[in-house]
Design a protein around this motif. Structure first.
Motif, PDB file in Angstrom:
ATOM      1  N   CYS B 280       0.820  -1.218   0.000  1.00  0.00           N
ATOM      2  CA  CYS B 280       0.000   0.000   0.000  1.00  0.00           C
ATOM      3  C   CYS B 280       0.850   1.262   0.000  1.00  0.00           C
ATOM      4  N   SER B 281       1.998   1.230  -0.615  1.00  0.00           N
ATOM      5  CA  SER B 281       2.906   2.379  -0.561  1.00  0.00           C
ATOM      6  C   SER B 281       3.102   2.846   0.872  1.00  0.00           C
ATOM      7  N   GLY B 282       3.513   1.927   1.695  1.00  0.00           N
ATOM      8  CA  GLY B 282       3.639   2.194   3.126  1.00  0.00           C
ATOM      9  C   GLY B 282       4.669   3.230   3.488  1.00  0.00           C
ATOM     10  N   ASN B 283       5.512   3.640   2.562  1.00  0.00           N
ATOM     11  CA  ASN B 283       6.494   4.668   2.894  1.00  0.00           C
ATOM     12  C   ASN B 283       6.065   6.056   2.451  1.00  0.00           C
ATOM     13  N   ALA B 284       4.789   6.166   2.060  1.00  0.00           N
ATOM     14  CA  ALA B 284       4.227   7.504   1.878  1.00  0.00           C
ATOM     15  C   ALA B 284       3.765   7.975   3.261  1.00  0.00           C
ATOM     16  N   GLU B 285       3.136   9.147   3.301  1.00  0.00           N
ATOM     17  CA  GLU B 285       2.669   9.656   4.594  1.00  0.00           C
ATOM     18  C   GLU B 285       1.371   8.954   4.939  1.00  0.00           C
ATOM     19  N   MET B 286       1.491   7.711   5.388  1.00  0.00           N
ATOM     20  CA  MET B 286       0.277   6.933   5.644  1.00  0.00           C
ATOM     21  C   MET B 286      -0.539   7.482   6.804  1.00  0.00           C
ATOM     22  N   GLY B 287       0.102   8.255   7.671  1.00  0.00           N
ATOM     23  CA  GLY B 287      -0.626   8.823   8.806  1.00  0.00           C
ATOM     24  C   GLY B 287      -1.731   9.771   8.373  1.00  0.00           C
ATOM     25  N   ILE B 288      -1.626  10.300   7.137  1.00  0.00           N
ATOM     26  CA  ILE B 288      -2.704  11.147   6.625  1.00  0.00           C
ATOM     27  C   ILE B 288      -3.422  10.431   5.486  1.00  0.00           C
ATOM     28  N   GLY B 289      -3.357   9.105   5.518  1.00  0.00           N
ATOM     29  CA  GLY B 289      -3.912   8.304   4.424  1.00  0.00           C
ATOM     30  C   GLY B 289      -5.410   8.412   4.246  1.00  0.00           C
ATOM     31  N   LEU B 290      -6.110   8.935   5.266  1.00  0.00           N
ATOM     32  CA  LEU B 290      -7.563   9.081   5.158  1.00  0.00           C
ATOM     33  C   LEU B 290      -7.951  10.443   4.609  1.00  0.00           C
ATOM     34  N   ASN B 291      -6.967  11.312   4.440  1.00  0.00           N
ATOM     35  CA  ASN B 291      -7.275  12.736   4.266  1.00  0.00           C
ATOM     36  C   ASN B 291      -7.270  13.185   2.814  1.00  0.00           C
ATOM     37  N   TRP B 292      -7.912  12.392   1.964  1.00  0.00           N
ATOM     38  CA  TRP B 292      -7.957  12.750   0.542  1.00  0.00           C
ATOM     39  C   TRP B 292      -9.401  12.887   0.101  1.00  0.00           C
ATOM     40  N   PRO B 293      -9.631  13.599  -1.004  1.00  0.00           N
ATOM     41  CA  PRO B 293     -11.013  13.846  -1.434  1.00  0.00           C
ATOM     42  C   PRO B 293     -11.766  12.540  -1.661  1.00  0.00           C
ATOM     43  N   HIS B 294     -12.983  12.508  -1.173  1.00  0.00           N
ATOM     44  CA  HIS B 294     -13.794  11.297  -1.267  1.00  0.00           C
ATOM     45  C   HIS B 294     -14.924  11.527  -2.263  1.00  0.00           C
ATOM     46  N   GLY B 295     -15.182  10.543  -3.055  1.00  0.00           N
ATOM     47  CA  GLY B 295     -16.384  10.565  -3.881  1.00  0.00           C
ATOM     48  C   GLY B 295     -16.249  11.355  -5.162  1.00  0.00           C
ATOM     49  N   SER B 296     -17.287  11.232  -5.945  1.00  0.00           N
ATOM     50  CA  SER B 296     -17.443  11.981  -7.183  1.00  0.00           C
ATOM     51  C   SER B 296     -16.240  11.881  -8.101  1.00  0.00           C
ATOM     52  N   ASP B 297     -15.801  13.022  -8.652  1.00  0.00           N
ATOM     53  CA  ASP B 297     -14.881  12.959  -9.777  1.00  0.00           C
ATOM     54  C   ASP B 297     -13.476  12.487  -9.416  1.00  0.00           C
ATOM     55  N   ILE B 298     -13.014  12.843  -8.214  1.00  0.00           N
ATOM     56  CA  ILE B 298     -11.653  12.440  -7.845  1.00  0.00           C
ATOM     57  C   ILE B 298     -11.688  11.096  -7.134  1.00  0.00           C
ATOM     58  N   PRO B 387     -18.189  22.584   3.844  1.00  0.00           N
ATOM     59  CA  PRO B 387     -18.214  22.644   2.380  1.00  0.00           C
ATOM     60  C   PRO B 387     -16.848  22.512   1.700  1.00  0.00           C
ATOM     61  N   TYR B 388     -15.778  22.270   2.460  1.00  0.00           N
ATOM     62  CA  TYR B 388     -14.447  22.290   1.839  1.00  0.00           C
ATOM     63  C   TYR B 388     -13.854  20.890   1.715  1.00  0.00           C
ATOM     64  N   LEU B 389     -13.082  20.702   0.671  1.00  0.00           N
ATOM     65  CA  LEU B 389     -12.388  19.422   0.455  1.00  0.00           C
ATOM     66  C   LEU B 389     -11.336  19.238   1.544  1.00  0.00           C
ATOM     67  N   PRO B 390     -10.873  18.019   1.752  1.00  0.00           N
ATOM     68  CA  PRO B 390      -9.790  17.819   2.717  1.00  0.00           C
ATOM     69  C   PRO B 390      -8.622  18.765   2.426  1.00  0.00           C
ATOM     70  N   CYS B 391      -7.971  19.174   3.501  1.00  0.00           N
ATOM     71  CA  CYS B 391      -6.883  20.153   3.394  1.00  0.00           C
ATOM     72  C   CYS B 391      -5.933  19.763   2.272  1.00  0.00           C
ATOM     73  N   SER B 392      -5.639  20.718   1.400  1.00  0.00           N
ATOM     74  CA  SER B 392      -5.059  20.318   0.122  1.00  0.00           C
ATOM     75  C   SER B 392      -3.539  20.426   0.027  1.00  0.00           C
ATOM     76  N   LYS B 393      -2.893  20.937   1.054  1.00  0.00           N
ATOM     77  CA  LYS B 393      -1.426  21.072   0.919  1.00  0.00           C
ATOM     78  C   LYS B 393      -0.707  19.750   0.623  1.00  0.00           C
ATOM     79  N   PRO B 394      -1.094  18.645   1.263  1.00  0.00           N
ATOM     80  CA  PRO B 394      -0.337  17.413   0.982  1.00  0.00           C
ATOM     81  C   PRO B 394      -0.749  16.718  -0.296  1.00  0.00           C
ATOM     82  N   PHE B 395      -1.672  17.328  -1.057  1.00  0.00           N
ATOM     83  CA  PHE B 395      -2.204  16.661  -2.246  1.00  0.00           C
ATOM     84  C   PHE B 395      -1.221  16.772  -3.421  1.00  0.00           C
ATOM     85  N   PHE B 396      -1.596  16.239  -4.534  1.00  0.00           N
ATOM     86  CA  PHE B 396      -0.689  16.163  -5.677  1.00  0.00           C
ATOM     87  C   PHE B 396      -1.446  16.519  -6.951  1.00  0.00           C
ATOM     88  N   TYR B 397      -0.744  16.516  -8.048  1.00  0.00           N
ATOM     89  CA  TYR B 397      -1.353  16.872  -9.328  1.00  0.00           C
ATOM     90  C   TYR B 397      -1.883  15.640 -10.044  1.00  0.00           C
TER      91      TYR B 397
END
Lengths: 1055, 583
Positions: B280-298, B387-397
């Protein structure tokens, strides 16, 4: 030991003069002659079999004293030879099998002469049930043995013998034809001749460090010398159906529930001002005063006619269009599974050799889509009598299992759980026929379970096992028999798990992947036994067995996985064709055991029987300081009915025996390497991208385990007192055992404070545990004209208590913890395990009542919320107020068999029940309390506090549904009575009469119709009170497959 | 066969059985090794890597999300920056943290304790012990190894201190760690470790994952700042600034892009990587593994850690392009709460600091290269997480998906974005804080304005020209739906002309820290050290009811400044560990 053996060899022996004895064997019941009766010179392996007319002829040495005549279903008979050359015998019907030969450790004994507590199950009993696992067929057949079976196709069974002897591995030792094995579903139940369960230590001590949890000895069918070939063919075909599903809200009710929830939270649906704090709207059900089911959920909440739902916009998977539905997911997932089984066997023998062959095919389709289990087995047992003193033989079993589909059981990711996790508004398919899912807002994180079942159809695995032995047996001297047996057991598992893209879901996966797992184990065992058997002065029977055994086991596993595939054709998706870097892991383990053992049995006039056993085991698993353990046992039986003072009872008492046994046995399942301190690498717990590459890491080491060089086996001491009786002209049988098991040196992984590191701490031999209980078996048999009937019942009870865990008096450990909530723990004075949580004293009805109560978290005390008991009386509700709130252990379990036969019809009814066990309905946390926004129970809408459907809040069965998470903590509200009484089996059979058979030249022909799981009486609100969940989470229902109902039609042919 | 032949064969076979039993019973573990093989340079290095291996706090499944180094629970969701997000019923221990009603049996702090003390400090001490036992090292090698290991020990201990304050101080010399009480102030010991590390670590490292002497000095300064020991922090901060090694990246967003991992501004980063073969790519920041946009387009897992309305309001600027210290939260910045994606909403009605739209993804604003944020359809449960998506600083393109984000497991947002644990901005703003406390308004102004000057350099581009965002709009709408040459919203950020007084300066510094470090897990601890946490958070909870009634009834008390010592550990060390006051 070796000295004894050599001493034995040193005794000179004389060759005796031979002569011939002949005779005829007939049945006392109807006077017909009996073919196939075994005639053996007592104390030897020399013997023969009666021919088709019941005649035999046997060459015997001059000094042969007695002949033994044995036949299944008849009482064994012994005749003194004397000077006679013709010996005719009449065998009596053996109603309750007291004369049957019981397989014990490394030997056999006549049931009547047993001193220990050994339960036996015959092939006839095993044949009745439909369970794919032979062990599953033991349920309710014998006392003192708890059997549960998983309900997925091919479901494995688990056996507990007399409670739980340890907080660790409680599986008994299984021995098939002298080969130790693990539990499994890879044996054809039709191949089994008999199963013996060694329940107490006086019988199990001969298995030393492996006997503490009881021993299950399985013997397969063998051919008989001199028998014509017998061909048996049986065919079975039937239907498997699910019997239950959760009662969930439909789409319209679901909306109503959402509006109720909003009102419970203080919102006012229908408020027009969008900026008002009490404004409420839902992405699908709208923002009105009442919920409105939309025509579409994708685009969210759209109605028919909306340009957004124009199918021309549809684009997979960016623009999916899904209509709203009213899906009952269970109806969509369930199907009628087909069950079929085919068995062919041939057995027979010549004068010198006998054989048994069989082949079987089983296919069990689960009642969930695309779940199935197939098993092929092949078996061959051969015996060859080379000379009158030497015979040899072999057993070979091959099993191949192929299972497919989404088979997860009793977990929140089982298909049964996804049935309640998906909201009813989601359709199965979208407007273009692709799968629909939870992609629309507010549908939680479920996936479409029908899609998952279909996508998992190629998942699964296959298992191959080859198991058997070769043995040689020689009567090397008068009264001495030597046997050497080399067993082997090889198992190979290959599993495959595909992850296929599911873009229709809220947490989709777009990357296809494959995971393969592979493992094998190979084990050999070599045992040598020397048996000394003699009768002195007619009254003193002495039997001594001495033996050695060595076992070595090797296990290896490998897992590989790879992601991203050009094509999702299952045939294309190979490890080599993936595009991402593969992942791989693998390792293994080994263990070995070397043992010496002996047993002596002395029988005086069949009236007093003494037995002593001792085994010394050395194991690679034990620390260097404790490599060897010694396990003694002693037992005594007294056949009271043979005493002269009992002469007056012969009118009503046919048999009465007392048994007393004591023994120690061990449990060596302490892990293979508990004495070693180790460091290991780990792909992410000890790896780091120190070079900042983004896509690779350097692997380091971490402390992984701390060893305990003094670690050793767990010792269980058993005391058993038993009484067996047969009454009223063989019509009533009673067996009663009362027992105590005390486990010492129980292994406990001391909970080490984390500040001294998190490397796995070693097991230490520190705990103690006690089990007490009784086993009761009752049977009644009678007849009226051509109507024969029998009723047998068994009742078992155990109580389990941990009496010590560590040197800390209040030491405890959590045994079940799910979704950050502790469900069960164990400590001194409790059973292993018991449920742990808050005590609910009702629901607050008024604010005044809530304010007056001990305070929980900020704001929790309010009408409609649970009133948790302030156990420690500190005025606050906190984790310290939790207590033990229920036990998954039953007070009693029992089985009831009723057999009725009339002319050529026979009827079997089997009932099974459990009384006094609690269960935790963890599924309620999802459907009643809304842990996630999935499906919801009817109770949530109709029975929760404040529901508009409730005329009086005092009648509420659930707290107010406002999603307050504190109500989700484990409490007595989740504990339910798991008692049940179930009709497991109803079978009606017809056997074609002999007169017809003779005309069509068949030995037998029978047909039957069978229905399983006809009804269940229980108060449990989940799907099924009969839960297959071993260990620390016992009784925790996390979404298990409910017991299916099977309707089966079968035919048996005998040629 | 003669009987005698058989007997002889048997006797021979049996004697074989007897003779080999000792060796036969020896089975050693496969794939594991014992301590002695580590008594050399390679061994120490291997154990050192093993210690770095858990620095992200993402040793899933050994510990859960409560152990994340990014402290998104204790540092962010428990503050006024963010909500736990997702659904109320999911991860209920995080609800307790958010609502300041943590029970000592809560597993999240339990995981933090386990990671920091049980794994981190313990492994670092193990390395130090083996360094002592290894004879072949030169003094320089030994000091270098010790410096690195002590940096790691101090680092883990400091993380534990942040959350629990009262922790036991355990070193490689501690005979029995289970007897060390948690009643002594450990900050001085932590600082000693960093000072030792600063003395022997090199000024630069070829491997960017390793700390330099500057990282050690920055950690020491961070520890001083947390106990408001400004005078001790000041020289360290000055040294780092004056070293000239670190420079601000041109743009604010540069610090949150995978392409700029380990950049010129970075002092110490927690390395993240994906698709390296670990589960599961365990050497990424798994501690924030729940903190990504859920549902819909992403559609990733699982919609946790959503920014609060209060935070969004804090980015509002006045006519001068400056923050609105006192009035920012009086009126909410326009948001799409309760508005369906296909209903009208105009996103850019207010003027905001441009950093808002890098930190928070809101409706109608392009979300990196993923497309236009479509609002409610993109939110897991708007009524529970805002109304806001999960905090986006750790996100990617999106362009990085599957090359720099994971291809396996269910936490499908895990990616190779490093967490900038220490960067020059921290140093500059701490220096500004020290200056403000000293009344050195010029220095405070200089550093704050440097940051604000950079903040305006790059803004989110792409103004939506349509105000209804049904699925067909994803990702960029029809031609003409968005003007990529216009800023997405009305942005303004201006430098302060001057600070009127020390109090104003301090306020400005604190505000700047909030904006600059928003959602990075520091806010709670900053409020705590500034002594304004109780009123700030209670005000936040009250005002927050406007949008999200989940905080109803929640009050922040003195005890909530620190998490409780995990009860199971107190149970194991009953006379040694003392529970934090109030629990």
């Amino acid at each position: 030991m070796l000295f004894l053996l050599l001493f034995g060899f040193a005794i000179s022996f004389a060759f005796a003069q031979d002569r011939t004895v002949t005779g005829t064997v007939t049945s006392a019941e109807n006077g017909v002659t009996l073919p196939g009766v075994s005639v053996v010179i007592r104390g030897t392996v020399t013997g023969t079999i009666t021919d088709v007319d019941g005649n035999y002829s046997l060459t015997i040495p001059d000094d042969a004293a007695k002949l033994m005549f044995t036949y299944i279903g008849m009482k064994t008979m012994e005749e003194t030879i004397g000077e006679r050359s013709v010996i005719d015998v009449i065998l009596e019907l053996d109603v309750f099998g007291l004369d049957e030969v019981v397989v014990t450790g490394y030997a056999t004994q006549i049931k009547e002469a047993l001193t220990g507590s050994i339960a036996t199950v015959s092939s006839d009993q095993i044949a009745i049930s439909n369970a794919p696992s032979a062990l599953g067929r033991l349920q309710g057949q014998v006392s003192g043995v708890t059997v549960t079976t998983a309900n997925r196709p091919g479901g494995q069974a688990m056996i507990l013998v007399r409670g739980l002897g340890t907080i660790n591995d409680n599986n008994p030792l299984y021995v098939i034809d002298g080969v130790p094995v693990g539990p499994g579903n890879n044996l054809n139940p039709n191949d089994i001749e008999s199963i013996s369960i060694l329940k107490d230590a006086s019988s199990a001590a001969i298995y030393g460090t492996r006997g503490a949890n009881g021993v299950v000895i399985i013997t397969t069918k063998r051919g008989k010398l001199g028998n014509k070939p017998k061909i048996n063919l049986s065919i079975k075909r039937g239907v498997t159906q699910a019997t239950n599903q959760y009662d969930l809200l439909n789409t319209e009710e679901y909306g109503e529930m959402l509006w109720m929830e909003a009102r419970n939270k203080g919102l006012v649906p229908g408020t027009a001002d969008i900026n008002s704090p009490v404004y409420f709207s839902h992405p699908l059900y709208g923002n009105g005063a009442d919920p409105k089911v939309p025509d579409y959920i994708l685009p969210a909440g759209a109605m028919e006619g909306d340009p957004l739902v124009n199918p021309s916009l549809y684009s997979y998977y960016d623009y999916l269009i899904q209509k709203s539905a009213n899906t009952n997911w269970y109806d969509e997932m369930y199907r009628n599974g087909i069950l079929q089984e085919l068995n062919v066997s041939v057995d027979g023998g010549s004068e010198k050799a006998s054989y048994a062959f069989s082949g079987s095919y089983l296919k069990e389709e689960g009642y969930l889509l695309h779940t199935d289990f197939e098993r092929f087995t092949f078996r061959n047992n051969t015996d060859v009598r080379f000379t009158d003193w030497f015979k040899a033989g072999q057993s070979l079993q091959v099993a191949y299992i192929d299972e497919h589909g989404w088979l997860t059981d009793n977990a929140e990711d089982s298909p049964i759980s996804y049935g309640y996790r998906a909201q009813p508004i989601i359709p199965v398919y979208d407007i273009m026929g692709n799968f629909a899912g939870s992609k629309a807002p507010s549908l939680g994180n479920t996936s479409n379970p029908v899609a998952s079942l279909i996508r998992a159809k190629d998942d699964g695995g296959n298992y191959f096992r080859i198991l058997g032995n070769v043995f040689a047996e020689a009567s090397i001297l008068k009264n001495f028999t030597f046997k050497t047996l080399l067993g082997y057991n090889y198992g190979q598992w290959n599993g495959k798990n595909l992850t296929l893209a599911d873009p229709e879901n809220s947490e989709p996966n777009y990357i296809d992947g494959v995971d393969l797992s592979s493992n094998y184990s190979f084990q050999w065992n070599w045992s040598n036994t020397l048996n000394f058997n003699t009768t002195l002065a007619d009254d003193h029977k002495i039997n001594v067995i001495l033996g050695t055994e060595a076992i070595e086991n090797v296990y290896r596993w490998t897992n590989v996985g790879r992601d991203q595939y050009f094509s999702t054709q299952p045939d294309y998706m190979q490890i080599s064709t993936g595009e991402q870097p593969p992942t791989a892991s693998g390792s293994g383990s080994e263990w070995a055991l070397f043992s010496l053992f002996g047993r002596a049995n002395y029988d005086f006039m069949g009236r007093y029987i003494f037995e002593g056993t001792v085994r010394r085991d050395g194991s690679s698993r034990f620390g260097a300081e404790n490599t060897y353990g010694t396990f003694p046992a002693a037992s005594f039986a007294w056949a009271i009915y043979k005493e002269e003072f009992m002469a007056g009872t012969s009118g009503w008492l046919d048999f009465l025996k007392l048994r007393l046994g004591w023994g120690r046995s061990g449990n060596d399942r302490i892990g293979n390497y508990n004495s070693y301190s180790t460091y290991s690498t780990h792909g992410h717990h000890a790896a780091y991208d120190i070079n900042g590459t983004n896509t690779s890491s350097i692997v380091g080491f971490q402390p992984s385990a701390r060893g305990n060089t003094s670690v050793t086996w767990e010792t269980t001491q058993t005391i058993n007192l038993g009484i067996d009786g047969v009454f009223l002209n063989n019509s009533i049988i009673v067996g009663f055992d009362i027992w105590q098991r005390t486990t010492e040196d129980m292994l406990y992984r001391l909970r080490v404070p984390q500040v001294s590191g998190t490397a796995t701490p070693p097991f230490v031999n520190i705990g103690t545990m006690e089990n007490n209980g009784f086993d009761l078996e009752l049977g009644y048999r009678g007849s009226a004209g051509e109507l024969n009937y029998s009723i047998t019942a068994n009742i078992s009870r155990y109580t389990n208590e941990i009496t010590k865990l560590s040197d800390e008096v209040d030491e405890y450990f959590t045994t079940a913890d799910t979704r950050q909530v502790e469900y069960a723990r164990a400590t001194v004075g409790t059973a292993f395990p018991e449920f742990y949580g808050y005590i609910v004293d009702g629901i607050f009805q008024t604010q005044a009542e809530a304010d007056a109560h001990a305070t929980a978290a900020d704001g929790y005390n309010a009408p409609g919320h649970y009133k948790y008991r302030d156990v420690n009386g500190d005025g606050e509700i906190s984790g310290d107020d939790r207590d033990f709130i229920g036990s998954p252990h039953p007070d009693l379990t029992g089985g009831l068999n009723i057999d009725i036969s009339y002319k050529n019809f026979d009827l079997n009814m089997f009932f099974y029940g459990s009384y006094g066990n609690d269960m935790i309905n963890y599924v309620g946390r999802w459907i009643d309390y809304g842990m996630f926004f999935g499906g919801a129970s009817k109770d949530r809408l109709y029975e929760s506090w404040g529901s508009p459907h409730l005329s009086n809040n005092a009648d509420a069965s659930l707290p107010m549904f406002d999603q307050n998470d504190m109500s989700q903590y484990n409490s007595t509200a989740f504990v339910e009575d798991g008692s049940f009484f179930r009709m497991k089996n109803l079978r009606l059979g017809y056997n074609v009469p002999k007169s017809v058979l003779n005309r069509i030249q068949m030995r037998s022909l029978g047909i039957y119709f069978q229905v399983t799981n006809l009804f269940t009486l229980t108060k449990y609100s989940g799907l099924d009170p009969e839960l297959h969940q071993p260990g620390g989470a016992m009784g925790l229902d996390q979404g298990a497959w409910p017991t299916p109902r099977q309707a089966v039609f079968g035919i048996t042919f005998g040629l | 066969m003669k009987k005698i032949t058989f007997i002889i064969m048997t006797a021979v076979m049996l004697s074989v059985t007897f003779s080999c039993s000792e060796e036969f019973l020896e089975k050693v573990p496969l794939g594991a090794t014992s301590e002695t093989v580590f008594y050399n340079e390679e061994g120490i290095e291997a154990l050192m890597i093993g210690t770095y291996g858990i620095i992200s706090g993402g040793a899933t499944w050994e510990v859960g999300w409560g152990a994340s180094i990014q402290n998104w629970t204790y540092g962010s969701a428990a503050s006024d920056d963010a909500y736990k997000g997702s659904e109320i019923g999911d991860q209920i221990p995080a609800n307790e943290i958010e609502r300041w009603s943590v029970d000592p049996i809560n597993e999240y702090p339990g995981d933090k304790w386990k990671l920091c003390l049980g794994m981190g400090v313990n492994r670092a001490n193990e390395v130090l012990l083996i360094i002592d036992l290894t004879e072949e090292l030169t003094d320089t090698q030994r000091q270098l190894f010790q410096a690195e290991a002590r940096f790691l020990r101090g680092f883990f201990a400091f993380e534990a201190w942040l959350v629990f304050k009262n922790i036991p101080w355990i070193t490689e010399e501690t005979e029995d760690p289970t007897l060390v009480p948690n009643t002594e102030d450990v900050i001085p010991y932590i600082i000693q470790d960093f000072e030792f590390a600063a003395q022997y670590l090199p000024s630069s490292q070829s491997q960017p994952g390793r700390p330099t002497k500057w990282a050690a000095k920055a950690m020491a300064a961070k520890a001083h700042m947390n106990v408001l020991n400004y005078s001790a922090a000041k020289p360290l901060l000055d040294e780092i600034i004056n070293s000239g090694i670190f420079t601000l990246m041109p743009n604010f967003i540069d610090n949150f892009e995978i392409a700029n991992n380990n950049n010129d501004e970075s002092i110490f980063e927690i390395q993240a990587n994906v698709n390296d073969g670990a589960d599961c790519s365990g050497n990424a920041e798994m501690g924030i593994g729940l903190n990504w946009p859920h549902g819909s387009d992403i559609g990733m897992c699982c919609g946790f850690h959503q920014p609060s309305q209060n935070l969004v309001n804090a980015f509002k600027v006045d006519a001068n392009g400056l923050p609105m210290f006192d009035t920012f939260n009086d009126v909410d910045l326009a948001n799409d709460q309760n508005i369906a994606s296909n209903e009208t909403f105009v996103p850019f009605t207010d003027v905001v600091d441009p950093r808002l739209d890098w930190t928070v993804s809101r409706r109608g604003i392009p979300y990196r290269d993923w497309g236009i944020n479509r609002g409610r359809d993109w939110i897991r449960r708007q009524d529970e997480g805002g109304p806001y998506l999960p905090c986006s600083k750790p996100f990617f393109y999106q362009s990085e998906r599957y090359t720099l984000s994971t291809t396996s497991g269910w936490m499908t947002g895990n990616n190779a974005n490093n967490y900038r644990y220490l960067r020059l901005t921290h140093i500059k703003l701490w220096r500004a804080e020290v200056a403000a406390s000293e009344g050195d308004l010029a220095t405070a102004l200089l550093h704050v304005n440097d940051i604000r000057d950079r903040a305006g350099n790059e803004v989110v581009m792409g103004r939506v020209l349509i105000y209804e965002l049904p699925p067909s709009v994803y990702p960029w709408g029809a031609p003409g739906d968005i003007n990529l040459n216009l800023p997405a919203a009305n942005y303004d950020v201006q430098e302060y002309a001057s600070f009127a007084d020390a109090a104003y300066a301090l306020k400005a510094v604190q505000w700047e820290m909030r904006l600059e470090f928003a959602t990075e897990g520091h806010r709670f601890f900053d409020l705590r050290r500034w002594g304004i946490i109780t009123e700030t958070l209670n005000d936040f909870a009250t005002a927050d009811l406007r949008i999200r009634n989940f905080m109803s009834g929640a009050t922040f008390d003195e005890r909530d400044k620190y998490q409780p010592i995990p009860q199971p550990q107190i149970d194991l060390q009953p006379d040694v560990l003392v529970q934090n006051p109030g629990y």
